[in-house]
Design a protein around this motif. Structure first.
Motif, short mmCIF file in Angstrom:
data_model
loop_
_atom_site.label_atom_id
_atom_site.label_comp_id
_atom_site.label_asym_id
_atom_site.label_seq_id
_atom_site.Cartn_x
_atom_site.Cartn_y
_atom_site.Cartn_z
N ARG A 1 39.17 35.41 26.58
CA ARG A 1 40.17 35.13 27.63
C ARG A 1 40.66 36.43 28.25
NH1 ARG A 1 41.91 31.11 23.99
NH2 ARG A 1 43.53 32.49 23.16
N GLY A 2 40.88 37.44 27.40
CA GLY A 2 41.33 38.73 27.91
C GLY A 2 40.29 39.38 28.82
N GLU A 3 39.02 39.23 28.47
CA GLU A 3 37.95 39.80 29.28
C GLU A 3 37.89 39.12 30.65
OE1 GLU A 3 35.08 40.69 25.40
OE2 GLU A 3 34.63 39.04 26.78
N GLU A 4 38.01 37.80 30.64
CA GLU A 4 37.97 37.05 31.89
C GLU A 4 39.13 37.44 32.82
OE1 GLU A 4 35.76 34.96 33.05
OE2 GLU A 4 34.49 34.69 31.29
N LYS A 5 40.23 37.84 32.21
CA LYS A 5 41.43 38.15 33.00
C LYS A 5 41.49 39.61 33.42
CE LYS A 5 46.49 37.66 32.77
NZ LYS A 5 47.62 37.20 31.93
N TYR A 6 41.10 40.52 32.53
CA TYR A 6 41.35 41.94 32.78
C TYR A 6 40.12 42.77 33.12
CZ TYR A 6 45.79 40.80 30.49
OH TYR A 6 47.00 40.24 30.16
N ILE A 7 38.92 42.26 32.88
CA ILE A 7 37.73 43.09 33.06
C ILE A 7 36.77 42.52 34.11
CG2 ILE A 7 35.75 44.15 31.91
CD1 ILE A 7 37.28 43.94 29.27
N LEU A 8 36.32 41.30 33.90
CA LEU A 8 35.26 40.74 34.73
C LEU A 8 35.62 40.59 36.21
CD1 LEU A 8 33.76 38.07 32.31
CD2 LEU A 8 33.17 40.47 32.59
N PRO A 9 36.90 40.35 36.58
CA PRO A 9 37.21 40.23 38.01
C PRO A 9 36.91 41.49 38.83
CG PRO A 9 38.97 39.29 36.69
CD PRO A 9 38.07 40.01 35.75
N PHE A 10 36.81 42.65 38.16
CA PHE A 10 36.63 43.90 38.88
C PHE A 10 35.22 44.45 38.75
CE2 PHE A 10 41.00 43.66 37.12
CZ PHE A 10 41.66 43.37 38.31
N ARG A 11 34.32 43.65 38.20
CA ARG A 11 32.94 44.09 37.95
C ARG A 11 32.24 44.51 39.23
NH1 ARG A 11 30.11 39.63 34.72
NH2 ARG A 11 30.68 38.48 36.58
N GLU A 12 32.43 43.75 40.31
CA GLU A 12 31.71 44.02 41.55
C GLU A 12 32.13 45.34 42.20
OE1 GLU A 12 28.81 42.85 44.49
OE2 GLU A 12 29.22 42.34 42.41
#
Length: 550
Positions: free
Chosen positions: A466-477
């Motif tokens: 859940r933390g990854e989905e919120k804090y990391i993956l949104p900025f991958r692009e």
């Protein structure tokens, strides 16, 4: 005959022993989209027959486990649609290449995937769903299954079964189409209540509902950079003739252990070298930021990148953003009353940006060290000053977040996202999630570095995700480079470490169901001897012996 007691949704009732779970669900929780059940800490498909008193927890597609069953059932329906709409196309041509965004990217080897082709397959899928075709499950001898898949031309299944130790396998059949799945599938084609199939690039994407929105299929969306990284990696593996577990096992039995290891490590070194050359080509870049989810290999990657930067004439200095945590008394508290070190508000962003700007200006900066025991930031005399041919490398979960780095000059910053992103296929259509591979990495590392049991790591995994989905993956692009840290030989190499830890989980522990699934997955792979793992490999960060001391 003594009846058994079943507890479901806070209701307890009696049933005859041998009753299938699907009958219990249809009688007590109909039309709720249940695809799987958890009983006594173990996961069961709806075909499973109950013989003992049990507490049953029905799972739908809002759960990761239930969603996995839905997705694989949808693939089964897709395979059936291809067989009916285009009987001349061999079923082995269809391959689930990788998961992307909210869908599965699917290729048809040797066949053009046009919009008209996809439209006809989609219509046929809907027809199969409307026909409400029952899916049957049976145990079959391995030799009999091999003969069956031979008649269907599914050579990928035949090659897989050659390495099965068990004398029987579970076969699922939908009318005239039989298949073998590593995971469970549902009991009827009508259970696929929502899906979409679109033409994309050279293939098609099968879109199913997400756990966050289980009632409908959202429009397909994906990161173009991520797609390119996965597509390129998939192409390299196909060129090397290692697309499935049986391909991997074949290479080991034919060419020995070293061949896949040397190929993978050479490929990874080339990718790191390419990134280093890109950084070195721009003299304005002075700050390299690395972010990625748990167990991506960030630390070893940063060291190997430093070596390649040195080859290009640049000296690099590491900065651990963990050292910029706020004092514990200012750390936000999570829902369990514990310090929440995952959230951005736990970071002293202002100090991090201030120090980076001072370094960019050529000043000498005192660098902090965070004391996790006392919960305070300390200054122990470490100083840093950049020169014309030097830069800093910072890694951490928030290193791509605009709120964290927005105060830094864009021309001085190079951003890297790292994660094992490529799934490993059991066969052409059945696959292992890259998240399961990361979980195995973390189980091994947590045991070695933190003395945590496999059960403890599994139980906290959903919170980590859940933390990854919120804090990391949104900025991958937003990353300037995406590094895929998947390794084709890693499951075989991690297998002996993981099995020893997972077998230690008892049936009365909540993590037992996931442990059982991971053990089943590991059983497909031949074992790679641990002494063959190179000391600078990303894998050595998890199993030990890392040359960089991490």
């Amino acid at each position: 005959m003594k009846r058994i007691k079943i507890k479901l949704n806070n209701n307890t009732f009696e049933c005859d022993p041998g009753i299938p779970l699907i009958d219990i669900i249809n009688a007590n929780a109909p039309d709720q989209g249940v695809t799987l059940c958890k009983a006594n800490y173990e996961y069961y498909g709806l075909f499973h027959k109950m013989y003992t008193d049990s507490t049953i927890f029905p799972l739908d597609i809002s759960t990761p486990e239930g969603n996995r069953v839905y997705q694989k059932t949808a693939v089964f329906v897709l395979l059936k649609a291809v067989k009916e709409a285009y009987p001349s196309i061999p079923l082995k041509a269809l391959k689930v290449a990788f998961s992307i965004g909210n869908g599965l990217y699917i290729e048809m080897a040797g066949y053009e995937v046009s919009k008209a082709f996809v439209k006809s397959i989609k219509e046929k899928m809907q027809e199969i769903i409307d026909r409400a075709i029952p899916i049957k499950k049976e145990k079959m001898g391995v030799d009999q299954a091999i003969e069956l898949f031979g008649t269907l031309g599914m050579t990928d299944k035949i090659n897989l079964l050659r390495y099965r130790r068990s004398s029987t396998v579970t076969i699922y059949t939908m009318e005239d189409l039989s298949n073998y799945f590593f995971d469970f599938v549902s009991t009827n084609s009508k259970d696929i209540r929502s899906f979409n199939l679109i033409q994309y690039k050279k293939g098609m994407v099968l879109v199913t509902p997400k756990t966050t929105n289980p009632k409908e299929t959202e429009p397909f969306s994906c990161s173009k950079k991520l797609f390119n990284a996965l597509y390129d990696y998939n192409g390299l593996m196909s060129a090397a003739d290692i697309s499935t577990v049986s391909d991997f096992n074949d290479h080991i039995t034919r060419d020995g252990f070293l061949a896949p290891i040397l190929m993978q490590e050479a490929l990874m070194e080339k990718q790191i070298s390419d990134i280093a050359r890109k950084i070195a080509s721009d003299k304005k870049i002075k700050i390299v930021l690395i972010a990625g989810p748990s167990s991506s290999g960030k630390t070893t990657f940063s060291h190997r990148l430093s070596v390649q930067l040195k080859v290009n004439g640049l000296k690099s200095y590491p900065i651990a953003t963990d050292n910029y945590y706020k004092p514990r008394e200012y750390t936000p508290i999570d829902e369990n009353g514990m310090p929440d070190y995952e959230c951005l508000e736990a970071m002293d962003i202002e100090q991090f940006v201030s120090d980076c700007k001072s370094l960019l200006s050529g000043n000498s900066v005192s660098m902090p060290t965070y004391n996790f025991k006392s919960g305070s930031r300390e200054y122990l005399g470490d100083t840093l000053q950049l020169t014309d041919n030097s830069l800093i490398i910072a890694e951490g979960i928030h290193c791509l977040d605009p709120k964290m780095i927005g105060g830094l000059p864009k021309e001085n910053v190079f951003k890297i996202f790292i994660s094992p992103m490529s799934q490993f296929n059991i066969d052409n259509i059945d696959f292992i999630s890259s998240n399961d591979i990361r979980l195995i990495r973390r189980i091994i590392r947590d045991s070695r570095d933190r003395s945590l049991s496999a059960s403890a790591t599994i139980e906290m995994w959903s919170s980590v995700r859940r933390g990854e989905e919120k804090y990391i993956l949104p900025f991958r692009e937003s990353a300037d480079a995406i590094f895929n840290s998947s390794m084709i030989y890693e499951i075989g190499a991690l297998k002996p470490y993981a099995e020893a830890l997972l077998f230690g989980i008892n049936k009365d522990e909540p993590s037992y169901g996931i442990a059982s699934r991971l053990l089943k997955m590991l059983d497909y792979f031949l074992t790679i001897p641990s002494h063959l793992i190179p000391a600078n490999s990303l894998l050595s960060e998890f199993v030990g012996g890392n040359i960089f001391g991490v």
